[in-house]
Scaffold this active site. Sequence first.
Site, PDB file in Angstrom:
ATOM      1  N   TYR A 133       1.378 -13.348   0.448  1.00 59.33           N
ATOM      2  CA  TYR A 133       1.533 -13.308   1.898  1.00 59.33           C
ATOM      3  C   TYR A 133       2.314 -14.533   2.420  1.00 59.33           C
ATOM      4  O   TYR A 133       1.705 -15.566   2.726  1.00 59.33           O
ATOM      5  CB  TYR A 133       0.154 -13.274   2.576  1.00 59.33           C
ATOM      6  CG  TYR A 133      -0.553 -11.929   2.586  1.00 59.33           C
ATOM      7  CD1 TYR A 133      -0.048 -10.823   1.906  1.00 59.33           C
ATOM      8  CD2 TYR A 133      -1.747 -11.758   3.289  1.00 59.33           C
ATOM      9  CE1 TYR A 133      -0.702  -9.595   1.933  1.00 59.33           C
ATOM     10  CE2 TYR A 133      -2.402 -10.532   3.323  1.00 59.33           C
ATOM     11  CZ  TYR A 133      -1.873  -9.465   2.648  1.00 59.33           C
ATOM     12  OH  TYR A 133      -2.522  -8.250   2.673  1.00 59.33           O
ATOM     13  N   LYS A 164       0.037  -7.620  -4.109  1.00 55.69           N
ATOM     14  CA  LYS A 164      -0.193  -6.900  -2.858  1.00 55.69           C
ATOM     15  C   LYS A 164       0.669  -7.540  -1.786  1.00 55.69           C
ATOM     16  O   LYS A 164       0.579  -8.751  -1.564  1.00 55.69           O
ATOM     17  CB  LYS A 164      -1.683  -6.998  -2.521  1.00 55.69           C
ATOM     18  CG  LYS A 164      -2.058  -6.513  -1.156  1.00 55.69           C
ATOM     19  CD  LYS A 164      -3.564  -6.475  -1.012  1.00 55.69           C
ATOM     20  CE  LYS A 164      -3.924  -6.216   0.445  1.00 55.69           C
ATOM     21  NZ  LYS A 164      -5.333  -5.964   0.662  1.00 55.69           N
TER      22      LYS A 164
END
Length: 238
Positions: A133, A164
């Site tokens: 992220y 992810k």
Amino acid sequence: MKLSGVFLAYDHGFEHGPTDFDNLNYNPEYILDVAKKAEVDALILLKGVAEKYYSKDLGIPLILKLNSKTSLREGEPISLAWSSVEYAIKLGAEAVGYTIYFGSEEESRMISEFGKIYEEARKYGLKVVLWSYPRGKSINNDEDPKIVAYAARLGAELGADVIKVKYPNDDSNLEWITKNALKSKLFFAGGKKIEEGNLIERAEKAARAGASGFAIGRNIFQSKNAVEIIKSLKSIFH
Ligand code: FBP
């Protein structure tokens, strides 16, 4: 554990607080019931909930998330581990999860901690899932496809089994993002709840572009159709 399909994330009570929940889904028992009925591919929990509610008898692999931060503090994002690989094994986990806020002034602390956790996980044969992220004052838009592709590449360079990333705000070239995950599996996060048809459409595009799955929370547990949505998403990615 299978590294494709749907991983159900339920760490929001820490990351966002109870504002994400209602009278039903605030309760981990409800989530475990959904996970079991839908035969979700993995469940992502934090230590407290995992310890009190999870059991291997459920038949659903556990990914224990080792770090998390609250939304109570402002400033450059940093999230350090408050659980360990050893404790994850004790709780029956098959994988550990970790978020790195790339671009944050604190990124090197998280990168370094992730590196150690990764090697520890490898020693015991656990899989490693990275929440990649980019975030902080130097990142203008974390959904910019260029930033998301960079996030995918960073996960591959770090060796994560599953990376992810955020779903980009322009999905015209999702292949470039999935390619940058190299041999790691790429999963997209769900984000805020969107209309069910749009979620399915995103999944179809992602699967066509080579993504392996969705690691999502709110679009599942905030829906009245949670079990059915998981099943539809699973059939797209498997
Ligand atoms: P969602 O599908 O609900 O977005 O969940 C994915 C997730 O990465 C969770 O694991 C985590 O709690 C949350 O998003 C973090 O959200 P934010 O983007 O606000 O940091």
